[in-house]
Design a protein around this motif. Structure first.
Motif, short mmCIF file in Angstrom:
data_model
loop_
_atom_site.label_atom_id
_atom_site.label_comp_id
_atom_site.label_asym_id
_atom_site.label_seq_id
_atom_site.Cartn_x
_atom_site.Cartn_y
_atom_site.Cartn_z
N HIS A 50 1.26 -14.79 9.35
CA HIS A 50 0.61 -13.50 9.60
C HIS A 50 -0.29 -13.12 8.42
O HIS A 50 -1.39 -12.60 8.63
CB HIS A 50 1.65 -12.42 9.89
CG HIS A 50 2.17 -12.48 11.29
ND1 HIS A 50 3.26 -13.24 11.65
CD2 HIS A 50 1.72 -11.89 12.42
CE1 HIS A 50 3.47 -13.11 12.95
NE2 HIS A 50 2.55 -12.29 13.44
N ASP A 51 0.18 -13.37 7.21
CA ASP A 51 -0.66 -13.11 6.03
C ASP A 51 -1.92 -13.97 6.05
O ASP A 51 -3.01 -13.48 5.76
CB ASP A 51 0.12 -13.39 4.74
CG ASP A 51 0.66 -12.12 4.11
OD1 ASP A 51 0.31 -11.01 4.54
OD2 ASP A 51 1.44 -12.25 3.15
N GLU A 56 -1.41 -8.33 7.81
CA GLU A 56 -0.43 -7.94 6.80
C GLU A 56 0.66 -7.01 7.34
O GLU A 56 1.83 -7.20 7.05
CB GLU A 56 -1.12 -7.29 5.59
CG GLU A 56 -1.88 -8.25 4.72
CD GLU A 56 -3.31 -8.51 5.18
OE1 GLU A 56 -3.75 -7.91 6.20
OE2 GLU A 56 -4.00 -9.30 4.52
N SER A 57 0.27 -6.01 8.15
CA SER A 57 1.27 -5.08 8.68
C SER A 57 2.31 -5.81 9.52
O SER A 57 3.49 -5.46 9.50
CB SER A 57 0.61 -3.99 9.53
OG SER A 57 -0.17 -3.15 8.73
N ALA A 59 3.17 -8.90 9.09
CA ALA A 59 3.92 -9.81 8.23
C ALA A 59 5.14 -9.15 7.59
O ALA A 59 6.17 -9.78 7.38
CB ALA A 59 3.01 -10.37 7.13
N SER A 86 2.76 -8.58 -2.60
CA SER A 86 1.31 -8.60 -2.47
C SER A 86 0.87 -7.89 -1.18
O SER A 86 -0.12 -7.14 -1.18
CB SER A 86 0.81 -10.04 -2.46
OG SER A 86 -0.56 -10.10 -2.19
N THR A 87 1.62 -8.11 -0.10
CA THR A 87 1.28 -7.49 1.17
C THR A 87 1.45 -5.98 1.10
O THR A 87 0.60 -5.22 1.56
CB THR A 87 2.14 -8.09 2.30
OG1 THR A 87 1.82 -9.49 2.40
CG2 THR A 87 1.87 -7.43 3.63
N VAL A 90 -1.60 -4.68 -0.71
CA VAL A 90 -2.79 -4.69 0.15
C VAL A 90 -2.75 -3.51 1.13
O VAL A 90 -3.79 -2.91 1.43
CB VAL A 90 -2.91 -6.03 0.91
CG1 VAL A 90 -3.91 -5.97 2.04
CG2 VAL A 90 -3.26 -7.15 -0.06
N LEU A 91 -1.56 -3.17 1.58
CA LEU A 91 -1.40 -2.07 2.54
C LEU A 91 -1.38 -0.70 1.86
O LEU A 91 -1.24 0.33 2.53
CB LEU A 91 -0.11 -2.27 3.34
CG LEU A 91 -0.09 -3.48 4.26
CD1 LEU A 91 1.30 -3.69 4.84
CD2 LEU A 91 -1.13 -3.35 5.37
#
Length: 166
Positions: A50-51, A56-57, A59, A86-87, A90-91
């Motif tokens: 998913h990443d 990202e959401s 994942a 990291s995700t 990013v979010l």
């Protein structure tokens, strides 16, 4: 499904991802996730794909599931902690990013990537001194640049207290 069959299917999803066919890998991983909803390795691979796809959401719950228990091999656990941290970053979930990446650094203190991503998340939470300290320590200990190595002791010294000027 047998453990061998699951392993073969995971290898196939890796191959698809490496061949530039991440959507196909995602479809197969989602099917595996339905069959093995509590399997940490399957959850980790599903989060990862998913990443890769910029989802990202989607994942996040897979990373969280992968990290919920002690089943992941150390290298996969390190990757899942880095990926989730990291995700979150990013979010824009900076506090969760810092918390996750700190946990990663505690478990894997020699991992420079985890320390680097933690520094970025700390920057996002306005913890600039700690972020800078981490990056200076990482630079001093890992750089092969002769000019950095010449000043390594000074860099390490100032990393402890950036406000000190002499």
């Amino acid at each position: 499904m047998s453990a061998d069959k699951k392993r073969d299917l995971l290898k196939e999803t890796d191959r698809l991802r490496e061949e530039g066919r991440p959507e196909e890998a995602r479809s197969r991983l989602l099917a595996l996730t339905a069959e093995y909803p509590g399997d940490a390795e399957v959850a980790y691979r599903t989060a990862w794909i998913h990443d890769v796809l910029g989802l990202e959401s989607e994942a996040v719950p897979y990373y969280e599931r992968a990290l919920a228990g002690p089943e992941l091999a150390a290298e996969d656990r390190r990757g899942a902690l880095l990926g989730l941290g990291s995700t979150y970053r990013v979010l824009g979930r900076f506090g969760q990013a810092v918390e996750t990446l700190r946990r990663g650094v505690e478990e894997f203190p020699d991992d420079g990537a985890l320390r680097t991503f933690l520094a970025m998340a700390l920057f996002n939470t306005a913890e600039h001194h700690e972020a800078m300290r981490l990056l200076l320590e990482l630079t001093a200990t890992t750089s092969q640049d002769p000019s950095v190595q010449r000043y390594r002791r000074a860099i390490e010294h100032y990393a402890k207290d950036l406000d000190e000027t002499m």
